[in-house]
Design a protein around this motif. Structure first.
Motif, PDB file in Angstrom:
ATOM      1  N   UNK A  67       0.821  -1.209   0.000  1.00 28.90           N
ATOM      2  CA  UNK A  67       0.000   0.000   0.000  1.00 28.90           C
ATOM      3  C   UNK A  67       0.859   1.266   0.000  1.00 28.90           C
ATOM      4  N   UNK A  68       1.974   1.241   0.720  1.00 27.78           N
ATOM      5  CA  UNK A  68       2.869   2.404   0.702  1.00 27.78           C
ATOM      6  C   UNK A  68       3.430   2.638  -0.694  1.00 27.78           C
ATOM      7  N   UNK A  69       3.816   1.560  -1.360  1.00 27.51           N
ATOM      8  CA  UNK A  69       4.331   1.681  -2.727  1.00 27.51           C
ATOM      9  C   UNK A  69       3.250   2.153  -3.690  1.00 27.51           C
ATOM     10  N   UNK A  70       2.009   1.719  -3.444  1.00 27.63           N
ATOM     11  CA  UNK A  70       0.901   2.170  -4.293  1.00 27.63           C
ATOM     12  C   UNK A  70       0.698   3.674  -4.172  1.00 27.63           C
ATOM     13  N   UNK A  71       1.139   4.243  -3.063  1.00 29.13           N
ATOM     14  CA  UNK A  71       1.080   5.691  -2.886  1.00 29.13           C
ATOM     15  C   UNK A  71       2.331   6.403  -3.355  1.00 29.13           C
ATOM     16  N   UNK A  72       3.146   5.696  -4.157  1.00 30.07           N
ATOM     17  CA  UNK A  72       4.374   6.252  -4.755  1.00 30.07           C
ATOM     18  C   UNK A  72       5.454   6.564  -3.725  1.00 30.07           C
ATOM     19  N   UNK A  73       5.474   5.787  -2.641  1.00 32.16           N
ATOM     20  CA  UNK A  73       6.525   5.927  -1.641  1.00 32.16           C
ATOM     21  C   UNK A  73       7.525   4.783  -1.819  1.00 32.16           C
ATOM     22  N   UNK A  74       8.792   5.123  -1.979  1.00 34.40           N
ATOM     23  CA  UNK A  74       9.825   4.094  -2.077  1.00 34.40           C
ATOM     24  C   UNK A  74       9.923   3.402  -0.729  1.00 34.40           C
ATOM     25  N   UNK A  75       9.701   2.091  -0.725  1.00 36.07           N
ATOM     26  CA  UNK A  75       9.544   1.362   0.536  1.00 36.07           C
ATOM     27  C   UNK A  75      10.414   0.115   0.555  1.00 36.07           C
TER      28      UNK A  75
END
Length: 472
Positions: free
Chosen positions: A141-149
Motif C-alpha cells: 500500500x505504501x508503494x501504491x502511494x508512490x513511496x519508495x519502501x
C-alpha cells in the motif's frame, strides 16, 4: 551496539564472535568485513560449514565447531543467529560470565538511528500469526502511494542485506527471536505493530510466559513512538505502555470490520469480501496496516483500495489449483493449532481433509480439540503426521466418531495426501495446515510447502517466490 563499539572492544583485547553460519550469520560477517577488513572474528559453525569458511581466505578469522559454555564465555560479544536460543544452557552460562549476546537486527538498528535515537519512517511488525502478510501488504500500500519502501526482516531478507539506497519508509517483519534485538539496540521504532499472541516457539523460549514476554519486548522495552495494537487480543489489551502512544485496530473508533465491511470510525470505506486476503484474520489485519499508515502521517483511506491488487504470499493459505475435483491449499507456514483453525475457517463451507502435525514443540492442542467438539471447526477428515501426530491423534480420537470426522494417521506427507484424497472421494479441499514446524523432516516450511505442491502435481518453482522483498 554499533560496529564502532565492536571495533573498540576488539582493540582492547575483547573477542568478537558470530554464532551460526546460515543466511543471517553470513550477512553479519559481510557487514562487519565491509566496515573493517581486519577485525579479528571467531565463527562458531557446524562441522559441515568449516570448508566454506576456510574458502574465504580470511586471515583474521578463527573457525570453531564447538560453541561450549567456556568457548562462548571467552568472547566479549557474540552476534547470534536468530534461530539459536539465548536460553540454551551454554548461552546462559556465558552470559553469567559476562558475554553479551546480540543479533544482526541489533547491529542494523543501531547503525540507522537518527539523532533522537529513533528508527525514523520505520514500521516494525510482529505477531504470532499474519505478520508476513501484514508486512507485505503494508509495503504494497505504501508503494501504491508512490513511496519508495523497503521490505525486509524475518519475511525472507535479513536486515543486514537490505541495500542502503534512499527510501521513504521501511517495513520490518520481526519474529519473537528478533524483537528483543530491537530493544537491545537502544533505538526506538517510529511505529511498532503487534497483531496477536498465541503459544508458539516454546522450544526456543522455554515457556508460554517467556514467549509472550520476548514477543512484547518490541513495545515494552523498545518503546516505539507509536504502538499499534489489536484491541481484540486480551494480552495486548491489558498492556500499559507509558512511553508510547497507543493506537488500537479493531476498535469501533478506529479501523475495524463490521462483517466484511471496512470502517474508519463511523465512516464506511470499502467491502473486503473480494480482496485477495484469505481468511477473516487477514482482512482484520488490513485494519492494522491502515492504522500503521495513519501513524506514519499518511491518508490511509486513500490507499486502502489498493489492497485489491495485493499479491498473496506463498505457503500462506495458498490455493495451488485443482486436480480431479480436489483443490490443494498450501498453508505450510502454519505452525500453531490456532493457525490450523483459522485455515479451516476459510473453507468452512467446503469438504476439507486437513493435514496436521510436524515437529513437536510441546504446544497444547486442547483449543483445537475444543473447536472440533463445539462445532466451530468440522472438517470432513483429519490426517495426522509427524512427530506430534500421535499426540494430536490421541487427543482428538474420542471426538472423531462423535463429530463425524474421518481420522487417520500417516507415516509421512505423501501417505497423508493419499489418505486425504481417499477421504474426499473426488470432491473437496486437501488443506496442508500442519499447526507445527517442519524441523526433522524438512529444512523449513518452504521446503515442506514445495514438497506438498510437487506431490499434488504442481511445479514448486512457480509457487515459492515472495513478491516485494527489498526496495521498490
Amino acid at each position: 551496539m554499533r560496529i564502532s563499539a565492536l571495533e573498540r572492544i576488539a582493540a582492547d583485547g575483547g573477542r568478537i564472535a558470530l554464532w551460526g553460519w546460515g543466511r543471517e550469520g553470513r550477512a553479519a560477517y559481510r557487514t562487519l568485513r565491509a566496515a573493517n577488513a581486519t577485525l579479528p572474528l571467531t565463527v562458531f559453525c557446524a562441522p559441515d560449514e568449516v570448508a566454506d569458511l576456510h574458502s574465504l581466505g580470511d586471515s583474521a578469522l578463527t573457525v570453531e565447531t564447538e560453541a561450549t559454555a567456556d568457548a562462548l564465555a571467552a568472547c566479549a560479544v557474540v552476534v547470534k543467529s536468530p534461530g539459536i536460543s539465548p536460553y540454551r544452557p551454554e548461552a546462559l552460562a556465558a552470559r553469567e560470565a559476562g558475554t553479551r549476546f546480540i543479533g544482526g537486527t541489533t547491529l542494523w538498528c543501531a547503525e540507522r538511528a537518527d539523532a533522537e535515537g529513533t528508527l525514523a519512517h520505520t514500521v516494525c511488525v510482529t505477531g504470532t500469526k499474519g505478520k508476513s502478510t501484514t508486512s507485505a501488504l503494508l509495503a504494497h500500500l505504501l508503494r501504491a502511494g508512490d513511496h519508495v519502501t523497503a521490505l525486509a526482516g524475518n519475511i525472507g531478507l535479513p536486515l543486514l542485506e537490505l541495500p542502503e539506497a534512499g527510501v521513504d519508509f521501511r517495513v520490518i517483519e520481526l519474529s519473537s527471536y528478533q524483537t528483543g534485538d530491537v530493544a537491545a539496540s537502544g533505538v526506538r521504532p517510529a511505529v511498532a505493530v503487534v497483531l496477536n499472541l498465541f503459544p508458539e516457539h516454546l522450544d526456543w523460549h522455554g515457556s508460554d510466559a517467556r514467549y509472550v514476554e520476548d514477543k512484547l519486548k518490541l513495545v515494552t522495552e523498545a518503546k516505539p513512538r507509536i504502538a499499534v495494537l489489536n484491541t481484540h487480543d486480551a494480552r495486548l489489551a491489558a498492556l500499559s505502555l507509558p512511553d508510547s502512544e497507543v493506537r488500537w485496530f479493531g476498535h469501533a473508533e478506529g479501523w475495524h470490520l463490521r462483517g466484511d465491511a471496512l470502517y474508519r470510525g463511523e465512516r464506511f470505506v470499502m467491502d473486503t469480501a473480494t480482496l485477495p486476503l484469505p481468511g477473516r484474520h487477514n482482512r482484520g489485519n488490513l485494519c492494522a496496516v491502515l492504522t500503521a499508515i495513519e501513524a506514519l502521517g499518511l491518508d490511509a483511506a486513500a490507499l486502502a483500495p489498493h489492497a485489491a491488487s495485493f499479491r498473496p504470499l506463498p505457503h500462506r493459505l495458498q490455493p495451488l489449483g485443482t486436480r480431479d475435483g480436489v483443490l490443494y491449499v498450501n498453508d505450510s507456514i502454519s505452525t500453531t493449532p490456532h493457525a490450523s483453525l483459522a485455515a479451516l475457517d476459510c473453507f468452512r463451507d467446503r469438504r476439507v481433509a486437513l493435514l496436521v502435525g510436524g515437529h513437536d514443540r510441546g504446544v497444547d492442542w486442547q483449543a483445537f480439540s475444543d473447536a472440533l467438539r463445539d462445532g466451530v471447526a468440522r472438517p470432513q477428515a483429519i490426517v495426522t503426521m509427524g512427530q506430534n501426530g500421535p499426540r494430536i491423534h490421541a487427543l482428538i480420537e474420542p471426538l472423531a466418531t462423535q463429530c463425524g470426522i474421518a481420522l487417520s494417521a500417516a507415516c509421512d506427507l505423501r501417505d497423508a495426501m493419499t489418505q486425504a484424497r481417499e477421504a474426499l472421494d473426488g470432491e473437496g479441499v486437501v488443506l496442508l495446515s500442519p499447526g507445527a514446524p517442519s524441523f526433522g523432516v524438512y529444512r523449513d516450511y518452504v521446503e515442506r510447502g514445495r514438497h506438498f505442491a510437487s506431490l499434488a502435481g504442481f511445479n514448486p518453482d512457480l509457487i515459492s517466490a515472495i513478491p516485494g522483498l527489498g526496495i521498490a
